[in-house]
Write an enzyme that holds these catalytic residues in place. Structure first.
Site, short mmCIF file in Angstrom:
data_model
loop_
_atom_site.label_atom_id
_atom_site.label_comp_id
_atom_site.label_asym_id
_atom_site.label_seq_id
_atom_site.Cartn_x
_atom_site.Cartn_y
_atom_site.Cartn_z
CB ALA A 190 -0.87 0.02 1.26
CG HIS A 234 11.61 -6.43 13.48
ND1 HIS A 234 11.82 -6.25 14.83
CD2 HIS A 234 10.43 -5.78 13.23
CE1 HIS A 234 10.84 -5.54 15.37
NE2 HIS A 234 9.98 -5.25 14.42
CG HIS A 267 9.38 -2.27 17.80
ND1 HIS A 267 8.26 -3.05 17.65
CD2 HIS A 267 9.78 -2.40 19.08
CE1 HIS A 267 7.97 -3.62 18.81
NE2 HIS A 267 8.87 -3.25 19.70
P1 FAD Z 1 8.11 -1.01 3.25
O1 FAD Z 1 7.54 -0.01 4.18
O2 FAD Z 1 7.54 -2.37 3.27
O3 FAD Z 1 8.01 -0.38 1.79
C1 FAD Z 1 8.19 -1.12 0.62
C2 FAD Z 1 7.14 -0.67 -0.38
O4 FAD Z 1 7.51 -1.14 -1.68
C3 FAD Z 1 5.75 -1.21 -0.10
O5 FAD Z 1 4.81 -0.15 -0.15
C4 FAD Z 1 5.52 -2.21 -1.23
O6 FAD Z 1 4.18 -2.38 -1.59
C5 FAD Z 1 6.35 -1.63 -2.33
N1 FAD Z 1 6.81 -2.58 -3.33
C6 FAD Z 1 7.39 -3.79 -3.12
N2 FAD Z 1 7.73 -4.36 -4.28
C7 FAD Z 1 7.37 -3.49 -5.26
C8 FAD Z 1 7.48 -3.51 -6.67
N3 FAD Z 1 8.05 -4.53 -7.32
N4 FAD Z 1 6.99 -2.45 -7.36
C9 FAD Z 1 6.42 -1.39 -6.72
N5 FAD Z 1 6.31 -1.33 -5.37
C10 FAD Z 1 6.78 -2.37 -4.66
N6 FAD Z 1 8.38 -1.52 13.17
C11 FAD Z 1 8.20 -0.64 14.18
O7 FAD Z 1 8.97 0.31 14.29
N7 FAD Z 1 7.20 -0.80 15.10
C12 FAD Z 1 6.31 -1.83 15.03
O8 FAD Z 1 5.43 -1.94 15.87
C13 FAD Z 1 6.46 -2.75 13.96
N8 FAD Z 1 5.60 -3.78 13.83
C14 FAD Z 1 5.62 -4.51 12.68
C15 FAD Z 1 4.59 -5.41 12.45
C16 FAD Z 1 4.50 -6.08 11.24
C17 FAD Z 1 3.37 -7.02 10.98
C18 FAD Z 1 5.50 -5.88 10.26
C19 FAD Z 1 5.44 -6.61 8.95
C20 FAD Z 1 6.57 -5.02 10.51
C21 FAD Z 1 6.62 -4.32 11.70
N9 FAD Z 1 7.62 -3.38 11.95
C22 FAD Z 1 7.51 -2.54 13.01
C23 FAD Z 1 8.74 -3.20 11.01
C24 FAD Z 1 8.66 -1.96 10.14
O9 FAD Z 1 7.32 -1.58 9.92
C25 FAD Z 1 9.38 -2.20 8.81
O10 FAD Z 1 10.69 -2.63 9.08
C26 FAD Z 1 9.46 -0.97 7.93
O11 FAD Z 1 8.19 -0.38 7.78
C27 FAD Z 1 10.05 -1.33 6.58
O12 FAD Z 1 10.14 -0.20 5.77
P2 FAD Z 1 10.73 -0.32 4.30
O13 FAD Z 1 10.77 1.07 3.77
O14 FAD Z 1 11.98 -1.10 4.33
O15 FAD Z 1 9.70 -1.19 3.48
#
Ligand code: FAD
Length: 550
Positions: A85, A487, A530
């Site tokens: 999303a 994580h 986290h």
């Molecule tokens: P993301 O935020 O996942 O962003 C990646 C984005 O890329 C997504 O929007 C995805 O849809 C998009 N994407 C992927 N592939 C493609 C593609 N091929 N083309 C176009 N778009 C694509 N952290 C905390 O600090 N506190 C918490 O309480 C916590 N609880 C958690 C609970 C759960 C269930 C989960 C899953 C994680 C939790 N985390 C928590 C961890 C934290 O939320 C994540 O580590 C962090 O949000 C990751 O950020 P990111 O930018 O790496 O990836």
């Protein structure tokens, strides 16, 4: 209309991607495109409800990645959740806002990343933050919430605070008294977001305290800025791979995407492509583009553009078992035993991945991790007390497991599921620390005044795992019942190339001239907090680095 001309194409409108998009598009003459596979969840109650944790799981906004069968993890197949999303995983996560121990971030520099340490990252944690002072809310009275204003920012986009659902029934005070009577006593931590995480604390959340709705990356970094003419977002658009400028150098000129109507097209990036698709997707996009281990790529007839064998290696997650509360514990006694085992552990990891990462490098990181545990005394477990009705659910995890696995493509088809193998519980220390934390929780339930509020243990129960159970007996409960702690990190490691790194200190992919990874993939070591706060801070800093290098 004419083909839009973007300077930066950001793959993934998630937690990191929207930070970078926001900051780069502050420059009016810089044109930024965000490609996001999911849609808007602005009005999705499974997202906005601050008590709705878990409601989005298994819905269309959850990627629900599957691991391969976990050989050391009870033969289980784990579901690794991630948000699909605008806002990414910040739209489905637990909203906990907790950072890291200072020494853990300093370890990034110790491992060879010049300039990446607590002092350089701390200002970026604060830059992004809009702290909502609990005293401004009448419901905060009696809750026991405390904080140190010096640790918080007030002018950033991301709202951080507490919610009206924070309990004020005296439980916090009871737990505090109970921890104080432990030997050695566990102190109250006034504010865990200043680099010292040990102790008992009432953590803040990513939340809009006025509206009592989840604060996610899109609400913080996108919607208030969406009118910027130089910032575009393509929703329901999936990136397939990076496209290359003609010539021998590895210079990206765009991204091949599949649009919402199924059309495959290429969108051009005149300056850079920034991968922010998350730790379980960005390394795969590198592989699909020909950046990775030639042995992996050749299996799927992908021509190697950049030989970088450690792409997708070093995958680290934590194991979450159920028993819950809010604290950081430190257990001791295994220091020498563990130190002696480190070389064997490092060799085991290297051999499990075909020596793509070298044992001597892994050993170096393990020694840093050992120092963090036994010299800097970082918290080695996190325990959440979750009271609900007549139940206390205890959810907990060892914060710094040593096991490392990997993630690789299983096909040249970008839509095919990947081989995800975190290798949970591969090393016996990880089991030991998971069992120690369980023993600690039992001690908590036997210590007054908290003990007076608790009845019998229902899960796992003393008849299933005896009071004096050894690690092996605990394993029979913990391994079949654990879940991913969600994580995942380090799949495109921020480390020197010669130590197995994938990105340099400016988060640029080695061997390429204009591709960066900015998301949880680059984080080199697990943190005790986290992840999202650190992910936001890294992305804030990345944006400044990119601006400096324009
Ligand atoms: P993301 O935020 O996942 O962003 C990646 C984005 O890329 C997504 O929007 C995805 O849809 C998009 N994407 C992927 N592939 C493609 C593609 N091929 N083309 C176009 N778009 C694509 N952290 C905390 O600090 N506190 C918490 O309480 C916590 N609880 C958690 C609970 C759960 C269930 C989960 C899953 C994680 C939790 N985390 C928590 C961890 C934290 O939320 C994540 O580590 C962090 O949000 C990751 O950020 P990111 O930018 O790496 O990836």
């Amino acid at each position: 209309s004419a083909e839009p001309n973007y300077d930066y194409v950001i793959v993934g409108g998630g937690t990191s991607g929207l930070v970078v998009a926001n900051r780069l598009s502050e420059l009016e003459d810089i044109h930024v495109l965000v490609i996001e596979a999911g849609g808007s969840v602005y009005n999705n109650p499974n997202v906005t409800d601050t008590n709705g944790y878990g409601k989005a799981f298994g819905t269309e906004i959850d990627w629900a990645y599957k691991t391969v069968k976990q050989e050391w993890g009870g033969g289980t197949t784990q579901t690794m959740r991630a948000g699909k999303a605008l806002g990414g995983t910040s739209t489905i996560n637990g909203m906990v806002y907790s950072r890291a121990q200072k020494s853990q971030i300093d370890a990034w520099e110790e491992a060879g990343n010049k300039g990446w340490n607590w002092d350089t990252l701390f200002p970026y944690y604060k830059k992004g933050e809009q702290f909502q002072t609990p005293a401004n809310y009448s419901w905060s009275e009696g809750t026991g919430i405390t904080y140190n204003p010096a640790y918080h920012g007030s002018t950033g986009p991301l709202k951080v605070g507490w919610t009206p659902t924070q309990l004020n029934d005296g439980l916090a005070q009871t737990l505090n008294k109970t921890y104080k009577s432990f030997t050695p006593s566990i102190a109250y931590n006034q504010d865990l977001n200043g680099g010292q995480m040990l102790g008992y604390s009432l953590y803040p959340s990513t939340v809009d305290s006025d509206l009592n709705i989840r604060e996610d990356a899109a609400r913080a970094y996108y919607y208030p800025y969406q009118a910027r003419p130089n910032l575009d977002v393509w929703l329901h658009t999936t990136a397939n791979k990076i496209t290359w400028r003609n010539g021998t150098e590895a210079t990206a000129d765009g991204v091949e995407v599949t649009l919402s109507n199924g059309t495959v097209t290429v969108v051009k990036a005149s300056r850079e492509v920034i991968l922010a698709a998350g730790a379980l997707k960005s390394p795969l996009l590198l592989e699909l583009s020909g950046v990775g281990n030639p042995d992996v790529l050749s299996k799927y007839n992908i021509k190697t553009k950049v030989n970088l064998p450690t792409v997708g290696e070093n995958l680290q997650d934590q194991m979450n078992n159920e028993l819950a509360w809010e604290s950081r514990v430190n257990h001791t006694g295994t220091a020498d035993y563990l130190l002696k085992k480190l070389p064997a552990y490092a060799a085991q990891i290297a051999s499990a991945n075909g020596n793509v990462t070298r044992a001597e490098d892994i050993l170096r990181f393990f020694k840093i991790q050992w120092d963090l545990i036994f010299k800097s005394h970082i918290p080695v477990a996190e325990i959440l007390v979750e009271p609900s009705g007549n139940t206390y659910t205890m959810e907990y995890w060892g914060s710094v497991p040593f096991s490392r696995g990997n993630i690789h493509i299983s096909s040249s088809d970008p839509a095919a599921p990947a081989n995800i193998d975190p290798k949970y519980f591969m090393l016996d220390f990880d089991l030991h620390s998971q069992a120690q934390a369980a023993r600690f929780i039992r001690t908590l339930f036997n210590t007054h005044p908290f003990a007076a509020t608790a009845g019998a243990e229902t899960t796992p129960s003393l008849s299933t795992v005896a009071a004096d159970a050894d690690d092996a007996s605990w394993a029979s409960y913990l391994k079949p019942n654990f879940r991913s702690n969600f994580h995942p990190i380090t799949t495109a490691a921020l480390l020197p190339k010669e130590l197995g790194g994938v990105v340099d200190t400016s988060l640029k992919v080695y061997g390429t001239s204009n591709i960066r990874v900015v998301d949880a993939s680059v984080i080199p070591f697990q943190v005790c907090g986290h992840l999202s706060s650190t992910v936001y801070a890294v992305a804030e800093r990345a944006a400044d680095i990119i601006k400096e290098q324009m």
